[in-house]
Scaffold this motif. Structure first.
Motif, PDB file in Angstrom:
ATOM      1  N   GLY A  30       0.803  -1.213   0.000  1.00 43.67           N
ATOM      2  CA  GLY A  30       0.000   0.000   0.000  1.00 43.67           C
ATOM      3  C   GLY A  30       0.836   1.263   0.000  1.00 43.67           C
ATOM      4  N   PRO A  31       0.202   2.406  -0.249  1.00 43.49           N
ATOM      5  CA  PRO A  31       0.927   3.684  -0.269  1.00 43.49           C
ATOM      6  C   PRO A  31       1.671   3.966   1.025  1.00 43.49           C
ATOM      7  CG  PRO A  31      -1.300   3.933  -1.167  1.00 43.49           C
ATOM      8  CD  PRO A  31      -1.235   2.568  -0.585  1.00 43.49           C
ATOM      9  N   GLU A  32       1.131   3.504   2.158  1.00 36.76           N
ATOM     10  CA  GLU A  32       1.786   3.779   3.446  1.00 36.76           C
ATOM     11  C   GLU A  32       3.134   3.072   3.544  1.00 36.76           C
ATOM     12  OE1 GLU A  32      -0.343  -0.058   3.871  1.00 36.76           O
ATOM     13  OE2 GLU A  32      -0.854   1.903   2.982  1.00 36.76           O
ATOM     14  N   VAL A  33       3.267   1.907   2.913  1.00 37.70           N
ATOM     15  CA  VAL A  33       4.540   1.180   2.936  1.00 37.70           C
ATOM     16  C   VAL A  33       5.594   1.938   2.133  1.00 37.70           C
ATOM     17  CG1 VAL A  33       5.695  -0.964   2.220  1.00 37.70           C
ATOM     18  CG2 VAL A  33       3.432  -1.051   3.283  1.00 37.70           C
ATOM     19  N   ILE A  34       5.203   2.466   0.992  1.00 38.24           N
ATOM     20  CA  ILE A  34       6.138   3.230   0.156  1.00 38.24           C
ATOM     21  C   ILE A  34       6.507   4.545   0.839  1.00 38.24           C
ATOM     22  CG2 ILE A  34       6.473   4.338  -2.072  1.00 38.24           C
ATOM     23  CD1 ILE A  34       6.439   1.238  -2.113  1.00 38.24           C
ATOM     24  N   ALA A  35       5.530   5.197   1.450  1.00 40.15           N
ATOM     25  CA  ALA A  35       5.819   6.451   2.160  1.00 40.15           C
ATOM     26  C   ALA A  35       6.819   6.206   3.280  1.00 40.15           C
ATOM     27  CB  ALA A  35       4.527   7.048   2.712  1.00 40.15           C
ATOM     28  N   ALA A  36       6.648   5.111   4.017  1.00 41.20           N
ATOM     29  CA  ALA A  36       7.573   4.786   5.099  1.00 41.20           C
ATOM     30  C   ALA A  36       8.963   4.487   4.549  1.00 41.20           C
ATOM     31  CB  ALA A  36       7.043   3.601   5.902  1.00 41.20           C
ATOM     32  N   ALA A  37       9.028   3.748   3.434  1.00 36.40           N
ATOM     33  CA  ALA A  37      10.329   3.425   2.831  1.00 36.40           C
ATOM     34  C   ALA A  37      11.064   4.691   2.422  1.00 36.40           C
ATOM     35  CB  ALA A  37      10.136   2.505   1.634  1.00 36.40           C
ATOM     36  N   GLY A  73       4.781  -6.756  -6.764  1.00 40.36           N
ATOM     37  CA  GLY A  73       4.400  -5.466  -6.201  1.00 40.36           C
ATOM     38  C   GLY A  73       4.786  -5.281  -4.758  1.00 40.36           C
ATOM     39  N   GLN A  74       5.815  -5.992  -4.307  1.00 39.22           N
ATOM     40  CA  GLN A  74       6.197  -5.924  -2.895  1.00 39.22           C
ATOM     41  C   GLN A  74       7.641  -5.441  -2.726  1.00 39.22           C
ATOM     42  OE1 GLN A  74       5.120  -9.664  -1.018  1.00 39.22           O
ATOM     43  NE2 GLN A  74       3.001  -9.510  -1.679  1.00 39.22           N
ATOM     44  N   GLN A  75       8.619  -6.361  -2.842  1.00 39.97           N
ATOM     45  CA  GLN A  75       9.993  -5.986  -2.521  1.00 39.97           C
ATOM     46  C   GLN A  75      10.573  -4.945  -3.476  1.00 39.97           C
ATOM     47  OE1 GLN A  75       9.323  -9.358  -3.341  1.00 39.97           O
ATOM     48  NE2 GLN A  75       9.553 -10.519  -1.445  1.00 39.97           N
ATOM     49  N   GLY A  76      10.333  -5.119  -4.777  1.00 36.61           N
ATOM     50  CA  GLY A  76      10.909  -4.202  -5.754  1.00 36.61           C
ATOM     51  C   GLY A  76      10.524  -2.755  -5.530  1.00 36.61           C
ATOM     52  N   PRO A  77       9.227  -2.454  -5.397  1.00 33.79           N
ATOM     53  CA  PRO A  77       8.846  -1.071  -5.141  1.00 33.79           C
ATOM     54  C   PRO A  77       9.418  -0.505  -3.846  1.00 33.79           C
ATOM     55  CG  PRO A  77       6.974  -2.303  -5.960  1.00 33.79           C
ATOM     56  CD  PRO A  77       8.068  -3.298  -5.719  1.00 33.79           C
ATOM     57  N   VAL A  78       9.526  -1.333  -2.812  1.00 35.80           N
ATOM     58  CA  VAL A  78      10.112  -0.858  -1.557  1.00 35.80           C
ATOM     59  C   VAL A  78      11.569  -0.463  -1.770  1.00 35.80           C
ATOM     60  CG1 VAL A  78      10.854  -1.568   0.754  1.00 35.80           C
ATOM     61  CG2 VAL A  78       8.553  -2.093  -0.026  1.00 35.80           C
ATOM     62  N   LEU A  79      12.327  -1.317  -2.447  1.00 42.69           N
ATOM     63  CA  LEU A  79      13.734  -1.012  -2.679  1.00 42.69           C
ATOM     64  C   LEU A  79      13.892   0.214  -3.581  1.00 42.69           C
ATOM     65  CD1 LEU A  79      15.111  -4.647  -3.121  1.00 42.69           C
ATOM     66  CD2 LEU A  79      15.146  -3.209  -1.067  1.00 42.69           C
ATOM     67  N   ALA A  80      12.979   0.389  -4.534  1.00 45.90           N
ATOM     68  CA  ALA A  80      13.009   1.583  -5.380  1.00 45.90           C
ATOM     69  C   ALA A  80      12.714   2.835  -4.559  1.00 45.90           C
ATOM     70  CB  ALA A  80      12.007   1.446  -6.520  1.00 45.90           C
ATOM     71  N   ALA A  81      11.783   2.719  -3.615  1.00 46.11           N
ATOM     72  CA  ALA A  81      11.444   3.865  -2.769  1.00 46.11           C
ATOM     73  C   ALA A  81      12.592   4.241  -1.850  1.00 46.11           C
ATOM     74  CB  ALA A  81      10.191   3.555  -1.955  1.00 46.11           C
ATOM     75  N   VAL A 102       2.213  -0.557  -8.723  1.00 45.19           N
ATOM     76  CA  VAL A 102       2.761   0.234  -7.619  1.00 45.19           C
ATOM     77  C   VAL A 102       3.654   1.352  -8.154  1.00 45.19           C
ATOM     78  CG1 VAL A 102       4.098   0.189  -5.483  1.00 45.19           C
ATOM     79  CG2 VAL A 102       2.638  -1.748  -6.067  1.00 45.19           C
ATOM     80  N   ALA A 103       4.461   1.038  -9.162  1.00 44.17           N
ATOM     81  CA  ALA A 103       5.357   2.054  -9.716  1.00 44.17           C
ATOM     82  C   ALA A 103       4.576   3.233 -10.278  1.00 44.17           C
ATOM     83  CB  ALA A 103       6.228   1.421 -10.804  1.00 44.17           C
ATOM     84  N   GLU A 104       3.507   2.940 -11.013  1.00 46.00           N
ATOM     85  CA  GLU A 104       2.705   4.028 -11.584  1.00 46.00           C
ATOM     86  C   GLU A 104       1.961   4.790 -10.503  1.00 46.00           C
ATOM     87  OE1 GLU A 104       0.300   2.069 -14.496  1.00 46.00           O
ATOM     88  OE2 GLU A 104       1.951   1.935 -15.971  1.00 46.00           O
ATOM     89  N   ARG A 105       1.462   4.090  -9.524  1.00 44.85           N
ATOM     90  CA  ARG A 105       0.719   4.741  -8.438  1.00 44.85           C
ATOM     91  C   ARG A 105       1.616   5.654  -7.609  1.00 44.85           C
ATOM     92  NH1 ARG A 105      -0.761   0.541  -4.301  1.00 44.85           N
ATOM     93  NH2 ARG A 105       1.141   1.309  -3.285  1.00 44.85           N
TER      94      ARG A 105
END
Length: 260
Positions: A30-37, A73-81, A102-105
């Motif tokens: 979710g967006p909150e995981v990316i924001a935290a990363a 849609g899990q580890q990759g987006p986190v590492l990118a963030a 996730v990348a587009e969002r």
């Protein structure tokens, strides 16, 4: 036992179905995981439960990272963030689509490549600083090519982080295991393709479930060493779903290996 199943094709379609069914490893963060990363607060897993130590990664900002058979849609987006330049390589188009979502969002730049984890010829020698390879090599029939290709596409000093199942996980009688009893039934080498009767295999194929191969620790760990890696970290883990095996033993491993 003779079979006519193309394992890569079969598991590609099976993982696409897992996405549609909402398998836990296919649900985008979710967006909150990316924001935290982006704030530096993050964790990812190679195995079902234990977070990978941050020290295993080192600084990630600006590093070229390959998510090997790691889409969803899990580890990759986190590492990118966190700041890595991420490429996701996977056999399942639907799994890669979760990373794209996730990348587009989230406005993340992630390269997506479909292919066989045993053949990374699309990448030049020395393309990456780190490879993140969670439990997935049980879905291909041989894994030593995976380690050789990983070694090739890493730069000197690069790191391979891998998760995998211990082979004993596949050797118990599944009918008794469902009743809470562990009893060895199958021998190594084990494969859903060759160790089962047609009737036994249909418990998976009739419902489109994944087919697996139990690779020996000689191929999992020895294969990394034979490819040229130096082992620099190790831990084991249990299944987070609380199955009967987890009451008695840890059946998952994670390794940190370095290319000299």
């Amino acid at each position: 036992m003779k079979h006519d199943i193309d394992l890569r094709k079969y598991n590609r379609e099976a993982w696409d179905r897992q996405v549609a069914a909402g398998n836990r490893w296919t649900v985008p963060v979710g967006p909150e995981v990316i924001a935290a990363a982006r704030r530096g607060e993050w964790s990812v897993v190679l195995t079902p439960s234990k977070p990978v130590p941050h020290a295993w990664f080192g600084p990630l900002a600006g590093k070229d990272v390959l998510g090997l058979a790691s889409a969803g849609g899990q580890q990759g987006p986190v590492l990118a963030a966190v700041g890595a330049r991420v490429t996701m390589f996977d056999n399942s188009p639907a799994q890669l689509a979760q990373d794209r979502l996730v990348a587009e969002r989230e406005g993340l730049s992630i390269r997506l490549v479909e292919g066989d984890m045993r053949d990374l010829s699309v990448f030049a020698d020395g393309s990456f600083d780190l490879i993140f390879h969670p439990c997935s090599n049980g879905f291909v029939s041989e894994i030593r090519p995976v380690w050789r290709e990983a070694f090739r596409v890493l730069r000197p000093g690069g790191v391979l982080l891998s998760g995998f199942s211990q082979p004993i996980r596949y050797l118990f009688d599944p009918d008794l295991e469902a009743k809470g009893e562990l009893r060895l039934k199958y021998r190594m080498p084990y494969s859903d393709l060759t160790s089962l009767t047609e009737e036994e295999r249909r418990r998976y194929t009739d419902v489109g479930d994944l087919l697996c191969v139990a690779h020996s620790l000689e191929d999992q760990i020895g294969g990394q060493l034979d490819a040229g890696f130096l082992l620099a970290g190790f831990y084991d883990d249990k299944n987070s779903s609380g199955d009967v095996q987890s009451e008695y033993l840890s059946t998952f491993c994670a390794t940190r290996a370095v290319k000299p």
